[in-house]
Design a protein around this motif. Sequence first.
Motif, short mmCIF file in Angstrom:
data_model
loop_
_atom_site.label_atom_id
_atom_site.label_comp_id
_atom_site.label_asym_id
_atom_site.label_seq_id
_atom_site.Cartn_x
_atom_site.Cartn_y
_atom_site.Cartn_z
N ALA A 51 0.83 -1.21 0.00
CA ALA A 51 0.00 0.00 0.00
C ALA A 51 0.86 1.26 0.00
O ALA A 51 1.91 1.32 0.66
N ILE A 52 0.41 2.25 -0.74
CA ILE A 52 1.07 3.56 -0.73
C ILE A 52 0.68 4.26 0.57
O ILE A 52 -0.51 4.35 0.91
N THR A 53 1.69 4.73 1.31
CA THR A 53 1.42 5.39 2.59
C THR A 53 1.49 6.90 2.51
O THR A 53 0.88 7.60 3.31
N SER A 54 2.27 7.43 1.55
CA SER A 54 2.32 8.88 1.36
C SER A 54 2.85 9.23 -0.02
O SER A 54 3.53 8.42 -0.66
N TYR A 55 2.49 10.41 -0.45
CA TYR A 55 2.88 10.93 -1.76
C TYR A 55 3.73 12.17 -1.54
O TYR A 55 3.47 12.95 -0.62
N ALA A 56 4.75 12.36 -2.38
CA ALA A 56 5.61 13.53 -2.25
C ALA A 56 5.87 14.13 -3.62
O ALA A 56 5.95 13.41 -4.62
N VAL A 57 5.99 15.45 -3.65
CA VAL A 57 6.36 16.14 -4.89
C VAL A 57 7.51 17.09 -4.61
O VAL A 57 7.63 17.65 -3.52
N ASN A 58 8.37 17.22 -5.58
CA ASN A 58 9.42 18.22 -5.59
C ASN A 58 8.93 19.23 -6.63
O ASN A 58 8.83 18.90 -7.81
N ALA A 59 8.59 20.43 -6.20
CA ALA A 59 7.95 21.40 -7.09
C ALA A 59 8.71 22.71 -7.14
O ALA A 59 9.33 23.13 -6.16
N LYS A 60 8.65 23.36 -8.29
CA LYS A 60 9.21 24.69 -8.46
C LYS A 60 8.04 25.67 -8.51
O LYS A 60 7.11 25.49 -9.30
N ILE A 61 8.07 26.66 -7.64
CA ILE A 61 7.00 27.65 -7.57
C ILE A 61 7.56 29.00 -8.05
O ILE A 61 8.59 29.46 -7.54
N SER A 62 6.90 29.58 -9.03
CA SER A 62 7.34 30.88 -9.54
C SER A 62 6.42 31.98 -9.01
O SER A 62 5.22 31.79 -8.86
N PHE A 63 7.04 33.11 -8.71
CA PHE A 63 6.27 34.26 -8.21
C PHE A 63 6.91 35.54 -8.71
O PHE A 63 8.10 35.58 -9.01
N GLU A 64 6.08 36.55 -8.82
CA GLU A 64 6.54 37.83 -9.35
C GLU A 64 6.88 38.80 -8.24
O GLU A 64 6.12 38.98 -7.29
N LYS A 65 8.08 39.38 -8.33
CA LYS A 65 8.52 40.41 -7.39
C LYS A 65 8.44 41.74 -8.11
O LYS A 65 8.89 41.86 -9.24
N ASN A 66 7.86 42.74 -7.48
CA ASN A 66 7.80 44.07 -8.08
C ASN A 66 9.18 44.69 -8.05
O ASN A 66 9.89 44.59 -7.06
#
Length: 67
Positions: A51-66
Motif C-alpha cells: 500500500a502507498i502510505t504517502s505521496y511527495a512532490v518536488n515542485a518549483k514555484i514561480s512568483f513575481e517580485k515588483n
Amino acid sequence: MGIVKIIEVIATSEKSFEDATQNAVKEAAKSIKNIKSVYVKEMKAHVNGDAITSYAVNAKISFEKNA
C-alpha cells in the motif's frame, strides 16, 4: 513588469500527488505573494507492504517580485 523568481519546495500528502502539490502552494503562499505557477519536477510515493502510505512532490514555484 516585475522580476519572476523561482523557489524549489518538497511537499507531502497522505491522499494524492495533487494534494501534495496543493500543500506546496499553500505553504509557500504563507510567506510569498504573487505566485504565478507551480511546476512539479518529481513525484515519489512511499510504500509499506502493498500500500502507498504517502505521496511527495518536488515542485518549483514561480512568483513575481515588483521591481
